[in-house]
Motif scaffolding. Structure first.
Motif, PDB file in Angstrom:
ATOM      1  N   THR A  14       2.130  -6.131   5.647  1.00  0.00           N
ATOM      2  CA  THR A  14       2.400  -4.824   6.193  1.00  0.00           C
ATOM      3  C   THR A  14       3.192  -3.771   5.192  1.00  0.00           C
ATOM      4  OG1 THR A  14       1.900  -5.673   8.528  1.00  0.00           O
ATOM      5  CG2 THR A  14       2.585  -3.455   8.215  1.00  0.00           C
ATOM      6  N   TYR A  17       1.811  -2.786   2.053  1.00  0.00           N
ATOM      7  CA  TYR A  17       0.718  -2.132   2.159  1.00  0.00           C
ATOM      8  C   TYR A  17       1.272  -0.766   2.079  1.00  0.00           C
ATOM      9  CZ  TYR A  17      -2.870  -5.700   2.278  1.00  0.00           C
ATOM     10  OH  TYR A  17      -3.838  -6.820   1.813  1.00  0.00           O
ATOM     11  N   TYR A  20       2.510   0.306  -1.170  1.00  0.00           N
ATOM     12  CA  TYR A  20       1.501   0.644  -1.943  1.00  0.00           C
ATOM     13  C   TYR A  20       1.054   2.319  -1.652  1.00  0.00           C
ATOM     14  CZ  TYR A  20      -3.089   0.743  -4.059  1.00  0.00           C
ATOM     15  OH  TYR A  20      -4.291   1.287  -4.659  1.00  0.00           O
ATOM     16  N   ASN A  21       0.992   2.537  -0.449  1.00  0.00           N
ATOM     17  CA  ASN A  21       0.236   3.705  -0.182  1.00  0.00           C
ATOM     18  C   ASN A  21       1.160   4.638  -0.268  1.00  0.00           C
ATOM     19  OD1 ASN A  21      -2.596   3.580   1.461  1.00  0.00           O
ATOM     20  ND2 ASN A  21      -1.636   1.694   2.260  1.00  0.00           N
ATOM     21  N   LEU A  74      -3.207  -1.159   6.925  1.00  0.00           N
ATOM     22  CA  LEU A  74      -1.955  -1.734   6.462  1.00  0.00           C
ATOM     23  C   LEU A  74      -1.440  -3.062   7.028  1.00  0.00           C
ATOM     24  CD1 LEU A  74      -0.066   1.530   8.016  1.00  0.00           C
ATOM     25  CD2 LEU A  74      -0.668   0.992   5.442  1.00  0.00           C
TER      26      LEU A  74
END
Length: 107
Positions: A14, A17, A20-21, A74
């Motif tokens: 989580t 992610y 990353y975003n 996510l």
């Protein structure tokens, strides 16, 4: 819904992610932008990314909305069930146990 805080992910997916975003997919986005848009403390985002803190369904929903992704985007598939599902399991197990017995024979 006020969900219980999930423990930090054993895999950290989580947090990765989320990072990353806002780092790779949107290089100009700092941690401060999704934190402000999600109305969560900057430290919350940092700690989830570092696997020092778990998240709640509400926090995850808010962060996902701030990043413009779905909450499923996510979390890893099967990483953790929603709080509502997890909280309902004991009552469901009790109901199954109550009906899992000898049934009276029809006379």
């Amino acid at each position: 819904m006020n969900g219980a805080r999930m423990p930090p992910s054993s895999t950290g997916v989580t947090g990765r992610y989320i990072a990353y975003n806002h780092i790779v997919a949107r290089p100009s986005m700092t941690q401060q932008k999704p934190a402000g848009a999600a109305s969560v403390a900057l430290g919350t985002i940092r700690n989830i990314e570092r696997r020092e803190r778990g998240d709640t369904d509400d926090t995850l929903d808010a962060i996902a909305a701030a990043l413009g992704v779905t909450p499923c985007g996510l979390i890893a598939y099967g990483e953790h069930a929603s709080t509502r599902t997890r909280d309902a399991l004991p009552a469901l197990a009790a109901a199954i146990t109550a009906y899992d017995g000898p049934f009276p024979s029809a006379a």
